[in-house]
Design an enzyme around this catalytic site. Structure first.
Site, PDB file in Angstrom:
ATOM      1  N   GLU A 146       0.822  -1.218   0.000  1.00  0.00           N
ATOM      2  CA  GLU A 146       0.000   0.000   0.000  1.00  0.00           C
ATOM      3  C   GLU A 146       0.851   1.262   0.000  1.00  0.00           C
ATOM      4  OE1 GLU A 146      -2.869  -0.385   3.176  1.00  0.00           O
ATOM      5  OE2 GLU A 146      -4.184  -1.590   1.910  1.00  0.00           O
ATOM      6  N   GLU A 302      -6.650  -7.957  -0.562  1.00  0.00           N
ATOM      7  CA  GLU A 302      -7.025  -7.967   0.858  1.00  0.00           C
ATOM      8  C   GLU A 302      -8.484  -7.601   1.001  1.00  0.00           C
ATOM      9  OE1 GLU A 302      -4.803  -5.389   3.442  1.00  0.00           O
ATOM     10  OE2 GLU A 302      -2.905  -5.864   2.482  1.00  0.00           O
TER      11      GLU A 302
END
Ligand code: GAL
Length: 664
Positions: A146, A302
């Site tokens: 991320e 995710e």
């Protein structure tokens, strides 16, 4: 790329004694897990001291996973530098716009320009790649984690000097920079590159062109970190695909640029399912990610098995909801679903975040749902080569987002995503599947294109949009579009200056509303809707008005217009329509553009198609708490139940059907 639907999650074996690993792999097998993202935050374990590596534990777990049929999405663990690195060079830590140095003790505490960080990260990535390049378990690289989450910019001196270099490469001369930044305003003319600073906290509004360049620069800087690693991995493992996990509509990074550099686009998605309309935002994120990859299959990297732990209130996903969200991603083009994380942590900041395997173990609802889904996905291999084909697109561009939301405008609380979402929602509710597309990309295969608040665009984008309409496309453009060029300089001559001919009108004056102000429109077909936020005061050339304002000093002047341009049609919407007004407009335009989905979805049901050259799969997802009957337009086999279906199906609450039919 993979022979099966991917199923798995982030796996952090370094948080557990090795005795637990045997149970992990056994249960992974039981749940149908075939891929885990391994070692995302393992830097301090893999390199406990500078240059001293400990890969043996990783060797053991990779072998164990492989022996149990689990491949690895091996992470480069560079998202959380170890404490020794910060001790070695305290300037690794990022500095905020206010001059505050962020501390150690969480994660993502690094400046993307820091050479110590970049060197050590590169060294570790090289070691990792060399060690595992021949391991048959290695299926995918997961670069960092991320990017630009938590920390999206750093204002230290090293960053300032990197910014100057970036500007020099972009502009060549100070003269060009001064002209682009409009430094004649407020005495900002630069006489030396060294005078230029990042847009740190300042007394008043910062120079908007400078801020825009800073945002471009920051996105490029994180990308350079990604590219450092990509180069190493490509060289050592040229045949292993790579990705980095995106965060849906994440403002700091221009994901169009990023996605083009990845083999697989992957995303992390944590919708708040206690919001009754969560499925819409979640669908929108899926459609963005698919679009970033230009339609190719993507990966839900995710999601939460049930609750997260970082909202103020963290509601559970109720029974069936995780399954629905997983199928929504697949219906919208994902070829795999994964979770954060495999086993719920016993300690650390995320110990109350849900996982595939909860603290309470396998005698749990969550585990049963995880297992059921894993078993179901094994039946879907036939879909792997299919894709989603949308006929409608929303134009979306990060540079526009950055420029639009800077202050110094007329509505300084105007935000891009709410307007995009309102158009997306109206389409969603009419059963229309939507792509997102960059304003300079090929639009020719869309029947309808929507341009919400496309405030900034360059001449190439202007030309592209006009050509699209002129060649027969249908376009809806909202207010505050076509206003500035890529420098954030106003395009003069009545808004939106470059599109006057295409729209057959121009805007003479903006009339933004106060907070309490509203207005209404009345339509040519006799309807009345309320509107808010803003009115464009429109002068028609040869467009027709299809709705006029009802009140105020511009009453009975056009609010929504329609104009034939070349072979196509352009609509212009000069105000913020309420939900019913927008659905009136979209209903009309969707009919005109012939993009309605068939069959029609009952309320609370999402219908999406994936198809390949010979077959089509209709996904029916019942988000409602009632059984629903869905009329079908072709017969086929429901892959979930295995039954043949014809004419109609009944879905139980939270039910899912995937109907496979031949394309005739
Ligand atoms: C993601 C992150 C994971 C984990 C998760 C919790 O943003 O990549 O490491 O923190 O959130 O929801």
């Amino acid at each position: 790329m993979f022979p099966h639907f991917i199923y798995g999650g982030d796996y952090n074996p370094d948080q557990w004694p090795e005795a637990t690993w045997e149970e992990d792999v056994r249960l992974m097998q039981e749940a149908g897990v075939n891929l885990v993202s391994l070692g995302i935050f393992s830097w301090s374990k893999l390199e406990p001291q500078p240059g001293v590596y400990d890969f043996e534990w990783l060797d053991r777990i990779i072998d164990l996973l492989y022996a149990h049929g689990v491949s690895i999405d091996l992470a480069t663990p560079t998202a959380s530098p170890p404490p020794w690195l910060v001790r070695l060079d305290p300037d690794v830590l990022p500095i905020t716009a206010d001059g505050v140095k962020l501390g150690l003790g969480s994660r993502r505490h690094y400046c993307p320009h820091n050479a110590t960080y970049r060197e050590h990260a590169a060294r570790l990535v090289t070691q990792l790649a060399q060690r595992y390049c021949h391991h048959p378990a290695l299926a995918l690289w997961h670069i960092d984690n991320e990017y630009a989450c938590h920390v999206s910019e750093c204002f230290c001196e090293t960053s300032a000097s990197a910014f100057r270099q970036w500007l020099q490469a972009r502009y060549g001369t100070l003269e060009a920079l001064n002209a682009t930044w409009g430094t004649a305003f407020w005495s900002q003319q630069y006489g030396d590159w060294l005078e230029i600073q990042p847009p740190r906290r300042a007394p008043a509004f910062l120079n908007p062109s400078q801020v825009l360049d800073w945002q471009r620069f920051c996105s490029d800087s994180w990308l350079a970190c990604f590219e450092d690693q990509k180069e190493i991995l490509r060289e050592i493992t040229p045949n292993v695909p790579l990705t980095t996990n995106f965060m849906s509509f994440h403002k700091p990074l221009d994901y169009w640029t990023w996605a083009a550099r990845e083999d697989i686009v992957s995303n992390d998605a944590y919708p708040d399912t206690s919001d009754p309309e969560w499925t819409i935002g979640s669908a929108m994120a899926c459609d963005l990610i698919r679009s970033l990859g230009k339609g190719r299959p993507w990966l839900l990297m995710e999601q939460a098995a049930t609750h997260v732990n970082w909202r103020t209130r963290n509601a559970t996903k109720r029974p069936g909801v995780m399954r629905l969200g997983s199928y929504q991603a697949i219906a919208r083009g994902a070829n795999g679903v994964m979770f954060f994380q495999w086993r719920a942590s016993q300690f650390g900041a995320e110990k109350f975040h849900s996982a595939m395997l909860p603290h309470a173990g396998t005698e749990t609802r969550v585990w049963r749902e995880v297992k059921t889904l894993g078993a179901e996905l094994k039946r879907l291999d036939g879909l792997l080569a299919s894709e989603v084909h949308a006929k409608v697109a929303i134009l979306f561009d990060w540079e526009n987002w950055w420029a639009l939301e800077q202050n110094g405008k007329l509505l300084n609380d105007l935000r891009l995503l709410p307007l995009i979402k309102s158009y997306y929602t109206a389409l969603y509710k009419q059963g229309v599947t939507t792509d997102f597309v960059h304003p300079e990309a090929d639009l020719s295969h869309y029947r309808l294109v929507i341009a919400p608040h496309l405030y900034l665009l360059n001449d190439r984008a202007v030309h592209n949009i006009m050509q699209y309409v002129s060649n027969g496309g249908v376009l809806i453009m909202s207010f505050f579009s076509g206003i500035v060029d890529e420098r954030d300089h106003v395009r003069l001559g009545g808004y939106p200056a470059p599109f006057q001919e295409m729209l057959g009108m121009h805007v003479e004056e903006f009339a933004p509303y106060s907070e309490s102000q509203t207005n209404e429109i009345h339509t040519a077909d006799g309807r009345r809707f309320s509107c808010s936020q803003w009115s464009d005061i429109i002068r028609l050339h040869d467009a027709e008005s299809i709705a006029d304002y009802l009140h105020d000093y511009y009453a009975n002047t056009p609010a929504v217009t329609r104009h034939r341009f070349g072979q196509g049609v352009s609509f212009y919407v000069g105000t913020l329509l309420d939900e019913t007004g927008l659905s009136w407009l979209l209903d009309r335009v969707v009919t005109e553009a012939k993009v309605r989905m068939s069959p029609a979805a009952p309320i609370g049901v999402e219908l999406i198609r994936r198809s390949d050259d010979t077959q089509t799969w209709l996904f029916a997802l019942n988000y409602s708490t009632q059984p629903v009957e869905i009329a079908l337009d072709r017969s086929g086999r429901d892959l979930v139940t295995g039954a043949m279906v014809d004419k109609s199906i009944v879905l139980s609450p939270t039910g899912v059907a995937i109907i496979q039919s031949a394309l005739s």
